[in-house]
Structure formats: C-alpha cells, structure tokens
Design an enzyme around this catalytic site. Sequence first.
Site, PDB file in Angstrom:
ATOM      1  N   HIS A 124      34.254  42.651 -14.079  1.00  0.00           N
ATOM      2  CA  HIS A 124      34.336  42.396 -12.641  1.00  0.00           C
ATOM      3  C   HIS A 124      33.579  41.141 -12.246  1.00  0.00           C
ATOM      4  O   HIS A 124      33.920  40.477 -11.279  1.00  0.00           O
ATOM      5  CB  HIS A 124      33.873  43.618 -11.855  1.00  0.00           C
ATOM      6  CG  HIS A 124      34.912  44.682 -11.861  1.00  0.00           C
ATOM      7  ND1 HIS A 124      34.824  45.795 -12.652  1.00  0.00           N
ATOM      8  CD2 HIS A 124      36.102  44.759 -11.213  1.00  0.00           C
ATOM      9  CE1 HIS A 124      35.913  46.525 -12.487  1.00  0.00           C
ATOM     10  NE2 HIS A 124      36.702  45.924 -11.624  1.00  0.00           N
ATOM     11  N   ASP A 141      42.042  47.648 -16.840  1.00  0.00           N
ATOM     12  CA  ASP A 141      41.597  48.926 -17.378  1.00  0.00           C
ATOM     13  C   ASP A 141      42.589  49.502 -18.380  1.00  0.00           C
ATOM     14  O   ASP A 141      42.194  50.084 -19.389  1.00  0.00           O
ATOM     15  CB  ASP A 141      41.367  49.926 -16.241  1.00  0.00           C
ATOM     16  CG  ASP A 141      40.021  49.698 -15.591  1.00  0.00           C
ATOM     17  OD1 ASP A 141      39.032  49.574 -16.333  1.00  0.00           O
ATOM     18  OD2 ASP A 141      39.962  49.613 -14.355  1.00  0.00           O
ATOM     19  N   CYS A 173      48.485  44.302 -10.659  1.00  0.00           N
ATOM     20  CA  CYS A 173      47.340  43.600 -10.073  1.00  0.00           C
ATOM     21  C   CYS A 173      46.248  43.331 -11.104  1.00  0.00           C
ATOM     22  O   CYS A 173      45.197  42.805 -10.775  1.00  0.00           O
ATOM     23  CB  CYS A 173      46.791  44.376  -8.886  1.00  0.00           C
ATOM     24  SG  CYS A 173      46.354  46.060  -9.307  1.00  0.00           S
ATOM     25  N   GLU A 207      46.485  52.687 -14.649  1.00  0.00           N
ATOM     26  CA  GLU A 207      45.471  51.978 -15.437  1.00  0.00           C
ATOM     27  C   GLU A 207      44.824  52.861 -16.500  1.00  0.00           C
ATOM     28  O   GLU A 207      43.861  52.461 -17.132  1.00  0.00           O
ATOM     29  CB  GLU A 207      44.423  51.329 -14.536  1.00  0.00           C
ATOM     30  CG  GLU A 207      43.823  52.206 -13.480  1.00  0.00           C
ATOM     31  CD  GLU A 207      42.848  51.459 -12.549  1.00  0.00           C
ATOM     32  OE1 GLU A 207      42.563  50.282 -12.782  1.00  0.00           O
ATOM     33  OE2 GLU A 207      42.370  52.096 -11.600  1.00  0.00           O
TER      34      GLU A 207
HETATM   35  C1  PEP Z   1      42.652  46.745 -13.247  1.00  0.00           C
HETATM   36  O1  PEP Z   1      42.008  47.609 -13.840  1.00  0.00           O
HETATM   37  O2  PEP Z   1      43.517  46.037 -13.795  1.00  0.00           O
HETATM   38  C2  PEP Z   1      42.383  46.463 -11.823  1.00  0.00           C
HETATM   39  C3  PEP Z   1      43.142  45.631 -11.146  1.00  0.00           C
HETATM   40  O3  PEP Z   1      41.294  47.051 -11.262  1.00  0.00           O
HETATM   41  P1  PEP Z   1      39.798  46.563 -11.535  1.00  0.00           P
HETATM   42  O4  PEP Z   1      39.849  45.234 -12.235  1.00  0.00           O
HETATM   43  O5  PEP Z   1      39.117  46.465 -10.209  1.00  0.00           O
HETATM   44  O6  PEP Z   1      39.236  47.654 -12.377  1.00  0.00           O
HETATM   45 MG    MG Z   2      40.829  48.983 -12.720  1.00  0.00          MG
END
Ligand code: PEP
Ligand code: MG
Length: 585
Positions: free
Chosen positions: A191, A460, A507, A436
């Site tokens: 993140h 994820d 995403c 995910e």
């Molecule tokens: C993901 O896991 O791809 C996602 C978009 O969520 P995050 O990166 O916030 O875990």
């Molecule tokens: Mg995620």
Amino acid sequence: MITLTGIAASHGIAFGKAFLYEVEKFKVIRRQISDQNVEAEIEQFKQAVAKAKREIIQIRDNVAQRMSKEYADIFSAHLLLLEDHFLILEVTKKIKEEYKNVEFALWEVLEMLTKNFYELEDEYIRERAVDIYDIGKKILYNMVERKRVGLEGIEPGTVIVAHNLTPSDTVQIDKEKVVAFVTDVGGPTSHTAILARAMEIPAVVGLNNVTSQVKDGDSLIVDGLSGQIVINPTQTVLEEYNRRSVEFEAFQAGLAKLKDLPAETPDRYRLEIGANIELIEEVTSAKEHGAEGIGLYRTEFFYLNRDDLPSEEEMFKTYREAVEATFPYPVIFRTLDLGGDKLPYHLEEPWNQIESNPFLGLRAIRLCLQHPDILKTQFRAILRASKHGKVKIIIPMISSVEEVRETKAILADVMQELKDKEIPFDEKIEFGIMIETPSAAVTADILAKEVDFFSIGTNDLIQYALAVDRGNEHIAYLYRPSHPAILRLLKKTIEAAHREGKWVGMCGEMASNPLFTVLLLGLGLDEFSMSGVSIPEIKEIIRATTLQEARELLQQALTLSGTDEVEGLMRERLSARFGHLMERA
Ligand code: PEP
Ligand code: MG
C-alpha cells in the site's frame, strides 16, 4: 558515489537531500520542576506504568489465545519487570532529588542502561537490562504519546529514507516538500508503493539496507523507473539523470494529450477507465488524468492517523464531495479495508490487533462483520451520499457466499432504517464485491448470482493465490501477474460474471501495467481502474489494439505453461508495438 538497486514503486526521477526517518525517534524535553510538582510528576509516571501494564496484559492474553502459554509467559515476565525496583527507584530518585521532569528522568535511566550495559554491577539488572530498556521505552512512549520526530519540519527538496513506511506514515507526507522516498523493505504492490503512485512522487522500495548506507543530508538521485538510487552522485552522473528526467517529463506530456479520448479499440470495443483513490484530494487529479469515474475509493484511509472513529456526518460530507465532483461518472466506495498493513495505530482493539498473520487475519469485511455497528455507520454515510450523484458499493476481501449474504442483510437493515426516517438515498444502488481471494475467484459463478458487479483486486489475488506476501522484498521476484494460475483465475472470474450478465472491472495494479493491457482486453474486462497517472498510457494501448488481436494474444498466452513464457510473450508484443512504454512495464 554509491548506486543501490531496489524495486521501482513509483515512476519518475527525483533529486534531493536525504532525511532519515526513524520511527522511534521522539523528542524528550528537559524541564526543571519545582518542589510542588514532584508529586504530580511521580503520579504521571505511575499512570504511564499502569498503562504499560494494561498493554502488556492485553498482548499476553492475545498471545495466550492465539499461540501458546509458553509464549505468553514471556509477557508475564515483562509484567514482573514493571514491578522492578531498579527502574521505579531510579526514576523517582531523579524526580525527587534532581528535580527532573518525569520523561527526562526516565530517558536518562534508559540511556544509562544502554551506555553502561556491560559495566552494570548488579548481575540481575545486567541480565535483564535489554528487557528493562524495552519496557522503559514503552512507558516513555505512553508519556510522550509516541510523538515521532515528525515529517512536519522537513525542508523542501527532501528524500525520505526509511526502513519502512506504513500507509499511515505515507499519507502524512507533504508533497510540497518531499520529492521522493526510498525504503529498505516493501514490494511493488504494497500500500505504501500504491500511495506513492497516487501522490505522483518517485519511490524505490525493497532496497534492503539503504538506511545504513545513507546519512542525513546526503545528496540522492531516486530513479523510480529503473529502481536505482544514487548516493552522492558525481557531476557526470547527475547530468545524465538530468537528461533522463527531462526526457521522462516530455514523454509524460506527450501522453497527456490522450487523456480525454475514450478508451475505445479500433473495432469499437469501449472500455470504462476509472481511477483508484485513497483520499478526497485525489479526485481532481484523477479527473485531470482522464478518469471516467472512481473505480475504487479506498475509504479506510479515513480511519488512519486519528484517535477516534470517523462519524457518519464527517464521512457523509467527504463522500458527498467526492460524488458531486465525479458526477456524471460513478464513485465506487469500498467499505473499509483495515487490517493487513493498514493499522490505525491510535485506535484501541479491535482496530489494532496484534496478529501473527495479519494479511490472513481480521481484515476488511471480516473485521466489519465482527463489529457491524461500524459497518452500519459507513453504509449510512455512503447511502446518504448516493442521493447526490452516482454511487456503487463494493466489499473487500470476500471469501465466501455467507459473507456476501450477511453483508447484504446489514445493508438492507440500514436501508430500511433510512426509509423509516425518510432520509433519501438511491434505492437501486449497485452492490458489488472485490474478487481478491482465490476462493472468491473459484466460486465466482456462485457469487455472481448474489451481486451486481465484481471488481478484481489482483494485488491481493496474486498474493493469496501464489502465497507471496505483496510487501516482502525478498520474494518480490515470485510475485508474478503472468503466472498461468492467475490467468486462469481471471478468465474464470470474468466468464462467470458475464454468464450472469454482470459487469466486471479490475482495480488491482495489474490493470495499470502496460505489459498486461492487451491480455486483459482479450479477457473481456468491462473496466480498468488504476492510479490516475497511468491512465493515458493504458488508453494509448487500448486505442491501438483491436479486440480481435487481443483475443488472439490471450489464446496464445493460455497455451503456455510457464510464467516466464507468458511474460516473454507480453514483452515481445509490447516492445514491438509500444517500445516507448517498455521502461514502465
Ligand atoms: C487489490 O487487492 O488488488 C486492491 C485493489 O485492493 P488493495 O490494494 O487496497 O488491497
Ligand atoms: Mg486488496
């Protein structure tokens, strides 16, 4: 001059002065106290000791529950040390006899413990000095409220050098002053790396030992394209990087021309392009980069860096602002995804659990289902905002259909409550889930019947499917979106959604990597959502590739058995058609 290589986390080239950010630095101010204040200082000390005791008891009980009594006993021993006369007596003596304020008195005792470690006469104290030091630090933190030497005082043109930056640290970075950051640890989809891209500042993570190689004030070049950093560069190297930086900016400016054009293939297949955001401030830049909506609003960032939970009213105001600013396009609000690496340090349990496997633990929807009041407050805020534009709701980390049903039931209750109170909201609001976890991808056919849409979170999905921690630099080489297992999971998910007539977006960061755009196009995604900065280049590829070609490439990729082969095919294709984007793949 030293050159180090890590993992490129956010593109661009920056030049600046190093600032070593040590999380454990804190300011202890010396005050001379008067006779009348002695008792008050001692009382403050007692309270800080009592708080440290409560914290240790909580950790001990947690450990006893999750691990074993044997491990918990370590903390029982720490509790005994809190009764330790040495620490208590020494600190009280300094307050009473030397009129020193309590924080300073304790700090002096701890300094003495570390400096004279081997010379300590008392064998018992000598043997326990390290433990006593740790506990003393805990008490000190309680008194100085763990005030870090903040990032507030830094000068413009700073490169932050840290062992690790948590997402909470990263959101505090002032973009006006910080030109880049580099860390010892971290992977490309941690993140912290994602935030660097959102903030559009170059970053290199996973450098292993950058904090021991760099001194405060060193001159640094951070190359977020190649993942290299140069410490105290020579004039020649500096000039070379200056040239590259000018080139990169010209390249960005060239791409920016595409930002307002639709993401449509030459054979008229039209995709939606959304932006991922963490904070309300990013809405403007998402639109400037050509986003047609917010494909993922990571609302959990609202919960970080604060001492309390956000109120419904506070969230509603911010959500409404985002919804109005994005209209006529939609905002997809993800309910809070706390846990994993996003811990709200200032909140009490259950928000700040100590877990041995946090990414497999009480994260996201699991946390919310255990504390439905918090989820209900957030649902109310989102629903109220839905009246002001286009809103969809998405739930993170779903791993079973039961979780979907339970969450829908909570949402239905909240909707009924609002209706009873005659509070307006969009009654047809779309309800989606993130795909995910491998279990969600494999059961996508079941889940698709229960929801309105999917968005695939590859960050994820890859970590869980390949068993590779997304934030661990030591195994970052195993984190491969081109693994055949991932291709199969994506295919299964997208086909299952489409069979039920459901929309499916992506995403995860895979959607912003030019290497995989054609492959994802071939898989039939309806939407790509990414950091705003990546939108123009992805549009460029989509606008120059027919759906037919993309499907052919996908068919070819599906016949390959190795990750390297799949990635090789993608590289070959990208360099033949879009060589200028290779550096960013
Ligand atoms: C993901 O896991 O791809 C996602 C978009 O969520 P995050 O990166 O916030 O875990
Ligand atoms: Mg995620």
